[in-house]
Structures are given as C-alpha cells and as structure tokens.
Design an enzyme around this catalytic site. Structure first.
Site, PDB file in Angstrom:
ATOM      1  CG  HIS A 160      -2.061   1.139   0.695  1.00  0.00           C
ATOM      2  ND1 HIS A 160      -3.022   0.984  -0.276  1.00  0.00           N
ATOM      3  CD2 HIS A 160      -2.111   2.432   1.062  1.00  0.00           C
ATOM      4  CE1 HIS A 160      -3.640   2.132  -0.473  1.00  0.00           C
ATOM      5  NE2 HIS A 160      -3.115   3.036   0.326  1.00  0.00           N
ATOM      6  CE1 TYR A 166      -1.977   7.228  -0.865  1.00  0.00           C
ATOM      7  CE2 TYR A 166      -1.354   5.506   0.678  1.00  0.00           C
ATOM      8  CZ  TYR A 166      -2.330   6.236   0.026  1.00  0.00           C
ATOM      9  OH  TYR A 166      -3.654   5.978   0.237  1.00  0.00           O
ATOM     10  CG  HIS A 205      -8.919   1.914  -6.968  1.00  0.00           C
ATOM     11  ND1 HIS A 205      -9.109   3.213  -6.528  1.00  0.00           N
ATOM     12  CD2 HIS A 205      -7.847   1.427  -6.274  1.00  0.00           C
ATOM     13  CE1 HIS A 205      -8.188   3.492  -5.602  1.00  0.00           C
ATOM     14  NE2 HIS A 205      -7.403   2.441  -5.445  1.00  0.00           N
ATOM     15  CG  PHE A 206      -4.954  -0.884 -10.098  1.00  0.00           C
ATOM     16  CD1 PHE A 206      -4.339  -0.986 -11.327  1.00  0.00           C
ATOM     17  CD2 PHE A 206      -5.392  -2.053  -9.480  1.00  0.00           C
ATOM     18  CE1 PHE A 206      -4.181  -2.214 -11.942  1.00  0.00           C
ATOM     19  CE2 PHE A 206      -5.244  -3.282 -10.085  1.00  0.00           C
ATOM     20  CZ  PHE A 206      -4.645  -3.360 -11.316  1.00  0.00           C
ATOM     21  CG  HIS A 207      -5.906   0.562 -15.239  1.00  0.00           C
ATOM     22  ND1 HIS A 207      -6.158  -0.616 -14.575  1.00  0.00           N
ATOM     23  CD2 HIS A 207      -4.917   0.295 -16.134  1.00  0.00           C
ATOM     24  CE1 HIS A 207      -5.370  -1.572 -15.071  1.00  0.00           C
ATOM     25  NE2 HIS A 207      -4.604  -1.038 -16.016  1.00  0.00           N
ATOM     26  NE  ARG A 240      -6.956  -7.630  -9.115  1.00  0.00           N
ATOM     27  CZ  ARG A 240      -6.092  -7.043  -8.262  1.00  0.00           C
ATOM     28  NH1 ARG A 240      -6.437  -6.842  -6.994  1.00  0.00           N
ATOM     29  NH2 ARG A 240      -4.914  -6.647  -8.663  1.00  0.00           N
ATOM     30  NE  ARG A 241      -3.545  -9.875  -9.719  1.00  0.00           N
ATOM     31  CZ  ARG A 241      -2.712  -9.854  -8.694  1.00  0.00           C
ATOM     32  NH1 ARG A 241      -2.826 -10.697  -7.723  1.00  0.00           N
ATOM     33  NH2 ARG A 241      -1.740  -8.977  -8.659  1.00  0.00           N
TER      34      ARG A 241
END
Ligand code: HAS
Length: 553
Positions: free
Chosen positions: A220, A224, A371-373, A434-435
């Site tokens: 995580h 950042y 979310h992460f794209h 996913r995946r």
C-alpha cells in the site's frame, strides 16, 4: 542552476528505461483487456493460460514497478539538485542506477523465459526463479542508494544553511523516500528471509499468509511512492504552468508530512477477506486508511484554489468563469489536469475500497483494476509522461516535436481511462473477478459482456494515446535542441500563502515524523503479525519461521 552533463544523461537513462518498460507493459495491457472481452485469444484459437499470466506479470511488473521506480529516482535527482542548489554524489548516482538496472535485467529474464509467472504481487505458493527475487532485491537496493545520496546531500545543505527551512519541493522528496524506505522493509524481509531461501530449495515450505502480510506492508505505501512525485509536480510545477501560484505552501508541507505518518500502517485493507487476522485490527487499519485519504482531500482543496487563482489572474470571473480561462490547450497543463481529473474518480473508488464492509463486494473483482488505472495508471503515469516532456526541454533544450499531439494524447488517455474504468467497475460490481481472461467462463451474462467490450474500447483508446506519446517523445529525443539548456530551472511555483518564520520548527524535523511513523507501524502491525503467527503456526505444509523442522538439513 547548472546541472552537470553526467546527471542530465543519467536522468535521461532513468527516463528511457522507464518509458521503454512502459511501452512493453502497456502492449500486454491491451492484449489482456481484449482477451477478457473475448476479442483476442492468447495462443491462437485456444486461450493459452500460461501466456495470459505471463503477459499479466509483465504488465504489472514493468508498468507498476520498473517504470515508476526508474522514473521517480531520476526525477527526484533533478528536484533535489535544483531545490537545494547542491550537487549529489556522482559515484552513488552511478552505483544506484547500475544496481537497479542489473536487478531489472535479472527479473526481466526470469519473466520473459516464463520462469516467474507470479504477477506483480508474487504471492506464494506461486514460486518464481530465484533470479526474479534477487533482481527485485537489487532494484530496491539501488533505490536505497539513491535515498542515501539524497539524505547525505540534504544533511550537507543543512550544515551550510543553519536555521533555513527545507525548500517545500525537497520536503516532498523526503516524503517520497521516507514512505518508500519504510515500505520496502516489509518486502525486503519477505524476499530475503522467505522467498529466496524457498526458491533456492533451502527451506521446504512457506507461509502464504505471512508472505501476503509482509507484501501488503509494502504494497500500500508503494501506491504513495507512485502518487507523491505526481503531487510534487501538481503542487510545485502545475500552478506556474497554469499561470498562477500555489495557494498554500504550509498546507502542502503538512500534506507531505501526513503521508510519512499514515502511508504504511494501512496495508491490511488489502487483506480484509484474508483469514487469520482479527476483525479488530482490520478495522483499526481501515480507520487509518481513512486518515491517509485526508492529505489527498486537503490536496484537492489546495490545488482547486491554485487553479482558481490562476484562472482569475488570466481574466476569468464569476463562480465558474475562471475554469474557462485556464490554459486547456497548453500540453503541459493538459498533461497535469487530465490526471488530476482522473484522480478525483480514483480517490472516490479508493474510499469505497477502504470501507471494510463495502470492500467485500468489490474485493478481487474487476472493480479494483478500474480503481488503479485511474490512480497509478493515470494520475501517476500520465503525470510522469508530462514530466518527461518537461525534463527533455529543461535538461536538453528540446521542446516536444508536436505540442498538439502532446496535448491530444493527455485528453485521449483521460477519455480512454474513464471508459475503461467505467466498464471494469460495472462488471466488478456484478462480481466478475479480476486477474483472469474469463475466456471460457460460463457465468458471464449479456450485460457484463457489453461492459467488457466497453472496457476493451477504453483500453484501446488508452493504448492509442500512449502510441501518440511514444512517437512524439522519441521524435523529440532525436531532434536538435532549440533552446539553451545550460541553466536548468524547473520553475517551481511561487506560493500565494508562503511559509514564514512562524512555521513550527517541528514541521521541518523529518527524524521526528519518521520516528512517529515507526511507532504507529509497530502499534498497528504487531497485533496483525501476532494473529498471523498464531493462526498459521503448525499448519501442515505451511512454513513458520519458528518451526526448525522446516529447514532442510
Ligand atoms: Fe488504492 C487497491 C484504497 C489511493 C493504487 N489501490 C489498490 C490497488 C492499487 C491501488 C494498484 O482500502 C490494487 C492492488 C492489488 O493489486 O491488489 N486507494 C485506497 C484509498 C486511497 C487509494 C483509500 N490507490 C490509491 C492511489 C494509488 C492506488 C493513489 C496509486 C497511485 N486501494 C484502496 C484499497 C484497496 C486498493 C482498500 C484494496 C482493495 C481490495 O479489496 O483489493 C486514497 O489515498 C485516495 C484518496 C484520494 C482522494 C482524491 C483527491 C483528489 C485530488 C484531485 C483534485 C483534482 C482537482 C482538479 C483539484 C480523496 C487530489 C479540479 C478540476 C477542475 C476542472 C477545476
């Protein structure tokens, strides 16, 4: 500030390794989204599962680890020298670069030969060739050398400038590296003490839950490490590009310090569905996750105020009139505002993920790549691409070959990622995992099929946007310089509310904040590890560090 030729070249090669890795990574991204939509079949007429997962590993490792780490280290060298007006140690710069490069080549060999098809999270019991883990270790060790170099340079600066506050862009550099260093301790323990001995056959088995917990200690705060260099650019470069000022410098400093404190003790929010960890500590880390969203909310206000200031300076008036007068056609502004807009949606979806109970609906579904794209795939990646144009101009005097294409690719990418993530999130809400390429899954309904095509359309638009960037960037690299680049000024923005002598000294004391972060990590993680050890010790086949019978004699 005169940046020596060697550092310009080394920064250029950091950028090049990063961008070339990204170009391979995004190509595999396109293949995945097409495969999920049933448009492309790995291995011809049948789905070749091995190839799908090998491609997914390349996509994750090259884009999320190699591109970002190389780009960030190179960019932060320039920020350090320009903001401190002080030279880094040349030997350490080279040592760091080549250590990272050798590590990357080793890991790349393992993945390309299908010896490390373990995805970027390398969860055991998926096992990779030892060279994959050793390569990853070298990449991290190389980045630690860069941290050491930066800290030494800053300490020298402090000696020569007693009583002066660290310049705000340098506060951001420290935050990035503090978060990265604290984060990588988790993965270093995982790789050195568990994965490497296991992959070398020195120990018989492994404890998957312990490995996952150590991975997410790293995983995580890693996000950042990707985000904060983008924030650095949004705070200290974007307002000037927009024609205004950063609204509040002290608030920016506070934000970076909050990230040092709250980035690490939240990794368990990736393990809400994992057994073995008590609900209490999952809830504590869920609460801390909301704390780490606070500096981003502060950022949204600070940046919106900076944009409003710029818009009004440019003649905009009325409640929203200032938005129109922002320089939407300037490729640098486009390259910053597009990822900022994407991040609004990325942030909202992050809050959804963090909500412990709602997480049960979205965990391990296509919602998460949605979310992460928006976050790392756009907020960070696109900001880095914009910075690479800016660095080419500042370091080598080369403006983009086509400013029009540079502007276009940012908006096209934004449109692509919004469509892609909308599709992924819709099917994620319907429980589609996913995946996996889903090629032969019988349970996908007509509506989900439509949204998978929507994702494929969005993914294709993103890929076209990247191609535009790639062509424009490389033509720029090979063209002749048109401006004198002897003096490099990254043009950090001035602030509307500047830091003054009244700023509490503690806000410039990084040792204090890092020590506090360590205490918070211990308090929030010790019970989690206690739970993991208790729940997994003695389980047949699982490896516990306390069980000597696991050592092969
Ligand atoms: Fe996340 C999963 C929660 C931020 C990346 N995240 C992931 C994964 C990745 C990732 C890669 O709690 C998947 C990992 C895997 O493979 O399993 N995430 C959050 C939260 C935040 C957050 C609470 N994530 C990020 C960032 C990432 C990133 C940043 C990369 C760079 N995430 C989660 C959780 C999971 C997760 C759970 C696990 C899910 C599961 O079940 O597996 C927060 O930090 C977000 C706060 C952000 C905001 C938005 C502020 C908006 C700003 C823009 C301002 C724009 C302006 C423009 C002013 C509150 C700063 C104005 C425009 C004009 C026109 C005027």
């Amino acid at each position: 500030m005169r940046i020596e030729r060697y550092l310009r070249n080394v920064t250029f090669w950091h950028m090049m390794v990063g961008i070339l890795s990204l170009s391979v990574g995004v190509t595999y991204g396109l293949l995945q989204v097409l495969a999920r939509a049933g448009v492309y079949k790995y291995g011809g007429f049948v789905y070749d599962t091995k190839a799908y997962y090998q491609g997914l590993t390349l996509h994750g490792v090259l884009n999320a680890i190699v591109f970002t780490t190389f780009f960030i280290v190179g960019f932060l060298y320039i920020v350090t020298e320009v903001s401190l007006k002080k030279k880094l140690n040349r030997g350490l710069v080279y040592l760091s670069f080549f250590t990272m490069l050798i590590g990357t080549l080793l890991a790349a060999w393992a993945i390309l030969t299908n010896n490390a098809t373990v995805l970027y999270t390398f969860y055991p019991p998926l096992k990779a060739h030892p060279l994959f883990y050793i390569g990853a270790t070298l990449l991290i060790v190389g980045s630690w050398i860069a941290i050491l170099n930066t800290v030494i340079t800053h300490l020298k600066w402090r000696k020569e400038n007693p009583g002066r506050l660290t310049p705000p862009p340098m506060v951001a550099v420290h935050a990035v590296y503090a978060v990265w260093f604290l984060a990588t301790i988790g993965v270093a323990v995982e790789v050195l003490f568990f994965l490497i001995p296991w992959s070398l056959g020195l120990v018989k088995s492994i404890n998957p839950e312990l490995a996952r917990t150590l991975f997410w200690w790293f995983g995580h705060p890693l996000v950042y490490f990707w985000l904060l260099p983008a924030y650095l650019a949004w705070y200290f470069i974007m307002p000037r590009v927009a024609g205004g000022k950063l609204y509040s410098e002290p608030m920016a400093r506070l934000v970076f310090i909050m990230f040092i404190l709250f980035s690490v003790p939240v990794g368990t929010h990736h393990q809400f569905s994992d057994p073995g960890i008590s609900n209490t500590w999952k809830a504590v880390q869920a609460f801390l996750t909301f704390m780490v969203a606070v500096p981003s909310l502060l950022t949204a206000f600070n940046l919106a105020a900076s944009l409003e200031y710029a818009g009004r300076v440019r003649g905009g008036n009325g409640l929203f009139g200032w938005i129109k007068t922002l320089p939407w056609g300037d490729y640098r502004f486009a390259g910053f505002i597009a990822p900022m807009i994407a991040f609004i949606f990325g942030g909202i979806s992050g809050i959804v993920n963090a909500s412990y109970n709602v997480n049960q609906v979205v965990h391990n579904t296509s919602w998460i790549p949605g979310h992460f794209h928006l976050t790392v795939g756009t907020a960070s990646a696109m900001t880095f691409l914009t910075l690479s144009y800016i660095l080419l101009e500042k370091l080598f005097g080369k403006k983009p070959w086509s400013k029009g294409i540079a502007t276009l690719h940012s908006y096209l990418w934004l449109a692509g990622v919004l469509i892609f993530s909308w599709g992924m999130m819709q099917v994620g809400r319907a429980g589609i995992p996913r995946r996996t390429h889903l090629g032969l899954s019988p349970y996908i309904g007509a509506e989900e099929k439509v949204f998978m095509i929507v994702s494929a359309v969005g993914g294709t638009v993103m890929f076209i946007a990247f191609l535009l960037f790639f062509v424009n960037f490389f033509i720029t690299v090979f063209k002749r310089p048109e401006v004198d680049s002897e003096e490099v000024d990254l043009e950090f923005a001035e602030a509307y509310h500047k830091e003054d002598g009244n700023l509490p000294k503690v806000l410039d004391n990084f040792k204090f904040w890092i020590a506090l972060a360590v205490i918070l990590i211990i308090v929030s993680y010790a019970p989690v590890f206690f739970d993991v050890f208790r729940a997994t010790y003695g389980v047949p086949g699982a490896y516990s560090p306390f069980s000597p019978s696991n050592l092969i004699r």
